[in-house]
Design a protein around this motif. Sequence first.
Motif, short mmCIF file in Angstrom:
data_model
loop_
_atom_site.label_atom_id
_atom_site.label_comp_id
_atom_site.label_asym_id
_atom_site.label_seq_id
_atom_site.Cartn_x
_atom_site.Cartn_y
_atom_site.Cartn_z
N GLY A 34 -68.01 -68.43 21.09
CA GLY A 34 -67.75 -69.27 19.93
C GLY A 34 -66.99 -68.47 18.90
O GLY A 34 -66.40 -67.43 19.22
N GLY A 35 -67.01 -68.93 17.66
CA GLY A 35 -66.33 -68.19 16.61
C GLY A 35 -67.00 -66.86 16.33
O GLY A 35 -68.21 -66.70 16.54
N ALA A 142 -65.09 -78.02 13.61
CA ALA A 142 -63.78 -78.17 14.25
C ALA A 142 -63.80 -79.40 15.14
O ALA A 142 -64.85 -79.76 15.68
N PRO A 143 -62.65 -80.08 15.33
CA PRO A 143 -62.64 -81.30 16.13
C PRO A 143 -63.24 -81.08 17.52
O PRO A 143 -62.90 -80.14 18.23
N GLU A 148 -69.37 -80.60 15.42
CA GLU A 148 -68.90 -81.95 15.09
C GLU A 148 -69.65 -83.02 15.87
O GLU A 148 -69.93 -84.11 15.36
N LEU A 149 -69.99 -82.73 17.12
CA LEU A 149 -70.79 -83.68 17.89
C LEU A 149 -72.14 -83.91 17.22
O LEU A 149 -72.62 -85.04 17.14
N SER A 171 -64.21 -75.26 10.83
CA SER A 171 -65.32 -74.48 11.38
C SER A 171 -66.29 -74.22 10.25
O SER A 171 -65.94 -74.30 9.06
N TYR A 172 -67.55 -73.87 10.59
CA TYR A 172 -68.48 -73.70 9.48
C TYR A 172 -68.13 -72.51 8.61
O TYR A 172 -68.39 -72.51 7.41
#
Length: 314
Positions: A34-35, A142-143, A148-149, A171-172
């Motif tokens: 992830g990020g 992020a989309p 987002e879900l 993004s957070y």
Amino acid sequence: MIACALYPLVLLAACGGGSTGDGAEDLFVTIATGGQSGVYYPIGGALSKLYEEELGATSSVQATGASVENINLIDQGRAELAIIMGDAATQAFEGIEPFQHKVDSFSAVASLYPNFVQVVTTVDSGIEKMEDLKGKHVGVGAPNSGVELNARAVLEAYGLSYDDFNADYLSYSEAIDGMKNGTVDAAFVTSGLPNSTVTDLSTAQEVNVIPIEGEAMEKLKEMHPYYVENVIPAGTYTNKEDIPTASIMNILVASNELDEDTVFTLTKTLFDNIEVIHSSHNAAADITKDSAKDSVPIPFHPGAEKYFNEAGIE
């Protein structure tokens, strides 16, 4: 399918070269995470280093947009392992949005730790409950990210949608930066605890995490059974009391291109050296052998099943 001619360093077992027992130096593993500001990345980094040191593998950790992107990377043969959330796994297997078709090219290796849905704002924003998001600027992730879900599902449970506020697809970490400079009022942050970006925000402003509870929580569980009730413990940020919220289990998954012996070795190496993973982040302390099969909504890889059977884990 992973073609040997195109991916000469991919796990040797995927190209019929035998198990990792005698040739781990030929093992190549890309771990999609992830990020870099989240929890997936340090855990993936610790796992990558572990495979290099214990198996002599060539391994890399890839920063991504998390769950949905990670599933697509495995499906495209561009990653061998990934960390994803249980909701994204279910949606992939069912072929529902954000996936355009059924994606079942991966299997579970182990349950990891819970991700907590955190709707973060500040006391100064005046936002105290979900309905107060109306008309505000809200970071929703992020989309098509896991965040987002979660945002869509939680909002639906409250009878809200993106039409009720200005949705910022950030993004957070970007959303938290926006809260610092006044361009964002609140943000959905789904991660282990504590989230470093929220902790950073709490050093400058008094953080308020909106509870997810009551009828909305019951509706959320009814619509999406992979959500469970949980709490953000007092003192996690500036909160003096526990905050009720929803959580989803994170899962380590593997490409179905990897054979049984390979995934057995990867799984065994993980749990034989679990203290290395625990040291990567506070949230990783929840990763244990005893809970490795908890709340996993998709089938386990045969190699992982072989390990659990030998370890006596049901």
